[in-house]
Design a protein around this motif. Structure first.
Motif, PDB file in Angstrom:
ATOM      1  N   ASN A  57      41.526  35.102  32.618  1.00 43.69           N
ATOM      2  CA  ASN A  57      40.990  34.906  33.963  1.00 43.69           C
ATOM      3  C   ASN A  57      40.294  33.542  34.018  1.00 43.69           C
ATOM      4  O   ASN A  57      40.471  32.773  34.965  1.00 43.69           O
ATOM      5  N   ASP A 117      34.686  32.575  41.028  1.00 42.13           N
ATOM      6  CA  ASP A 117      34.420  33.523  39.940  1.00 42.13           C
ATOM      7  C   ASP A 117      35.718  33.744  39.156  1.00 42.13           C
ATOM      8  O   ASP A 117      36.585  34.522  39.563  1.00 42.13           O
ATOM      9  N   ALA A 118      35.826  33.013  38.026  1.00 37.12           N
ATOM     10  CA  ALA A 118      36.976  33.190  37.124  1.00 37.12           C
ATOM     11  C   ALA A 118      36.448  33.738  35.797  1.00 37.12           C
ATOM     12  O   ALA A 118      36.912  33.354  34.727  1.00 37.12           O
ATOM     13  N   LEU A 119      35.471  34.645  35.907  1.00 40.73           N
ATOM     14  CA  LEU A 119      34.819  35.144  34.685  1.00 40.73           C
ATOM     15  C   LEU A 119      35.628  36.256  34.033  1.00 40.73           C
ATOM     16  O   LEU A 119      36.033  36.152  32.884  1.00 40.73           O
ATOM     17  N   LEU A 120      35.824  37.335  34.780  1.00 41.07           N
ATOM     18  CA  LEU A 120      36.561  38.468  34.211  1.00 41.07           C
ATOM     19  C   LEU A 120      37.633  38.927  35.195  1.00 41.07           C
ATOM     20  O   LEU A 120      37.385  39.016  36.400  1.00 41.07           O
ATOM     21  N   ILE A 149      38.731  35.305  41.453  1.00 42.23           N
ATOM     22  CA  ILE A 149      40.127  35.244  41.032  1.00 42.23           C
ATOM     23  C   ILE A 149      40.551  36.596  40.463  1.00 42.23           C
ATOM     24  O   ILE A 149      39.872  37.134  39.577  1.00 42.23           O
ATOM     25  N   VAL A 151      40.221  39.808  40.363  1.00 41.77           N
ATOM     26  CA  VAL A 151      39.304  40.888  40.775  1.00 41.77           C
ATOM     27  C   VAL A 151      37.881  40.337  40.713  1.00 41.77           C
ATOM     28  O   VAL A 151      37.592  39.498  39.861  1.00 41.77           O
ATOM     29  N   PRO A 152      36.983  40.788  41.571  1.00 39.56           N
ATOM     30  CA  PRO A 152      35.604  40.331  41.456  1.00 39.56           C
ATOM     31  C   PRO A 152      35.010  40.798  40.116  1.00 39.56           C
ATOM     32  O   PRO A 152      35.235  41.937  39.704  1.00 39.56           O
ATOM     33  N   THR A 153      34.289  39.935  39.461  1.00 38.87           N
ATOM     34  CA  THR A 153      33.719  40.272  38.157  1.00 38.87           C
ATOM     35  C   THR A 153      32.683  41.396  38.296  1.00 38.87           C
ATOM     36  O   THR A 153      31.791  41.329  39.143  1.00 38.87           O
TER      37      THR A 153
HETATM   38  K   LIG Z   1      37.230  37.262  38.454  1.00 35.72           K
END
Ligand SMILES: [K+]
Ligand SMILES: NC(=O)C1=CN([C@@H]2O[C@H](COP(=O)(O)OP(=O)(O)OC[C@H]3O[C@@H](n4cnc5c(N)ncnc54)[C@H](OP(=O)(O)O)[C@@H]3O)[C@@H](O)[C@H]2O)[C@@H](O)CC1
Ligand SMILES: Nc1ncnc2c1ncn2[C@@H]1O[C@H](COP(=O)(O)OP(=O)(O)O)[C@@H](O)[C@H]1O
Length: 483
Positions: A57, A117-120, A149, A151-153
């Protein structure tokens, strides 16, 4: 408009790899697709932050950062959880740096207009780690537009479960297809506006969203020499002394939605109320016992619906058992939704529980139902060989062959007594008016929702009542008829 679990996404990636499409290429497609999808929401005078996690992600975030930088956007790329761990994300970071772009340190004093938000993504395992919580709190304090990106983290991909610190996105751009949590609760309320970004994988899933185009394609136009016998002779067993209106609402919706002939089995008292509302119907006044004793074949009914406005009793159960043996399409609603087994006939058996009724059926809390609506509905439909319509926002329609659909029409104006009765009537008419059972069921649910969507375009959502279906259906149905 397809829906994929995290396991299905991983399997699709592996299959693509086996066929020669590397994950590196898919990530490039993802980042490039995201760039084109997100761009219309951005302007070059905004300050952007992309927060990337250690997995793929985060890799999508790196590719997106490159495209945005190349297009002249002012964007900082940071790694709040540490640098990438996966091979492909590392490769993309290498290329990003080779292009001359920097990775920034997180500076809590810096302000941003947009945070990506490309965290998880689909690899998230909840709960969120403490290291992430502090960062998310800062991010929320920023009051920036949040774009997630995939799904929301902080929310799960496959269930409705949400971490207490989950990110509530303004926009989510999902890759390849929707994830189930998009349509589950409470997770769906964390997605914001959702768009799907194609990444070049073939679309293959048992679950998808039923769309306006699907309704148009499957709408059945009447032949010029049609006669009433072609559109079903329905039996509606509904309405009681205390609840006569439910039968009136189901009957009027069935007539408006095109059933050929309809007989309502109800009480004398209820018929006095139903008759003036729906003069087209005929009446029977049998007790449940009398119906069970009657010769079905003498009646010529081609379909039946039972339950609106009826209490669940032993006698009603005996009548349902009797109806299940008649080999006609059967719709079971309200009082007729009980735990039982079903014969494996060729005619469809349709159950229409709302989450409370389904929770009683499965002996699970409504919270558990709402978190896992898709999976539970599908399991039930397959195990019991029935069509299960799990009502509410994003109604789930599960079929015995394991396929299923999400309905996205409808709104909170339907949250009022009587809406479900109208749906039962529409289902009865639809099943007799379309040889394709799936299309019949899905179109009824879809159009039921469209009526309320049309209502709220002009009027307050507080004011819709189920009697309004009757005046809305003529116009709504017309809009689906091809010239
Ligand atoms: K995300
Ligand atoms: N076909 C497609 O659609 C394609 C999709 N792609 C993209 O790949 C994404 C999936 O990537 P993925 O499998 O690498 O998992 P991802 O979501 O990055 O998470 C794993 C990382 O998160 C971490 N971590 C986990 N839980 C955590 C927690 N609670 N708190 C903190 N950290 C936590 C975990 O840490 P670890 O356990 O390893 O220490 C690991 O580092 C997908 O959503 C899409 O964006 C494309 O690029 C390719 C084609
Ligand atoms: N917030 C909502 N968004 C979309 N559809 C809704 C919403 N609330 C209710 N509905 C729809 O309205 C109908 C309500 O059915 P039900 O609860 O059985 O009502 P009743 O038994 O009072 O007739 C269902 O089709 C459901 O999907």
């Amino acid at each position: 408009m397809y829906i994929y679990t995290s396991e299905q996404i991983k399997a699709a990636d592996q299959l693509a790899e086996k066929r020669g499409m590397s994950t590196f290429s898919l990530m490039e497609n993802a980042g490039c697709g995201l760039y084109h999808a997100i761009c219309p929401y951005l302007s070059t005078n905004q300050k952007l932050l992309i927060a990337s996690g250690k997995g793929n992600n985060g890799g999508d975030g790196i590719v997106l950062a490159r495209y945005l930088k190349m297009a002249g956007f002012e964007v900082d790329l940071i790694f709040p959880l540490g640098e990438p761990k996966t091979g492909v994300a590392k490769q993309h970071l290498h290329y990003y740096e080779q292009c001359g772009f920097p990775v920034e340190e997180w500076n809590p004093n810096q302000t941003y207009d947009v945070i990506v938000d490309a965290l998880l993504g689909v690899g998230a395992i909840l709960p969120l780690q403490e290291s992430l919580v502090e960062w998310i709190k800062w991010m929320k304090s920023m009051k920036a537009t949040i774009i997630s990106i995939d799904v929301p983290t902080g929310i799960s991909s496959n269930s409705g479960v949400v971490d207490q610190n989950a990110i509530k996105a303004d926009y989510t751009f999902s890759l390849h297809g929707y994830k189930p949590s998009r349509f589950l609760f409470p997770s769906s309320h964390f997605y914001g506006q959702v768009e799907v970004v194609d990444i070049g994988l073939p679309q293959k899933s048992n679950w998808r969203v039923w769309t306006e185009k699907d309704v148009q394609k499957s709408w059945v136009k009447r032949e010029t020499n049609a006669h009433k016998g072609l559109f079903g002779t329905g039996l509606l067993i509904a309405g009681s002394h205390e609840m006569p209106g439910s039968a009136a609402l189901a009957a009027s919706s069935a007539m408006r939605f095109g059933i050929g002939k309809l007989t309502v089995n109800t009480t004398q008292h209820a018929s006095a109320i139903i008759g003036p509302i729906v003069p087209e119907v005929t009446f029977l006044y049998h007790t449940y016992e009398e119906l069970v004793r009657s010769e079905w074949k003498n009646r010529r009914f081609t379909c039946a619906a039972i339950g609106p406005g009826l209490d669940p009793t032993d006698d009603l159960e005996k009548l349902v058992t009797y109806l299940l043996k008649q080999n006609v399409p059967l719709i079971l609603d309200a009082g007729a939704i009980q735990s039982r087994s079903y014969p494996r006939g060729e005619k469809p058996i349709i159950l229409t529980p709302h989450p409370g009724e389904f929770s009683r059926l499965l002996q699970l809390s409504t919270k558990e139902i709402q978190e896992n609506r898709i999976e539970l509905a599908s399991e039930y439909a397959v195990t019991h060989h029935v069509i299960l319509i799990l009502k509410g926002e994003y109604t789930v329609i599960a079929f015995p062959d394991g396929t299923g659909y999400i309905n996205t029409t409808g709104n909170a104006s339907l949250a009022k007594g009587g809406s479900g009765d109208a749906l039962t009537g529409m289902l009865l008419a639809s099943i007799e008016g379309n040889d394709c059972v799936k299309a019949a069921v899905l179109n009824a649910v879809y159009i039921h929702g469209v009526c309320s969507d049309e209502w709220v375009r002009k009027y307050s959502e507080h004011t819709f009542v189920s009697s309004d279906f009757s005046s809305l259906l003529p116009m709504i149905c017309k809009s689906f008829e091809k010239e």
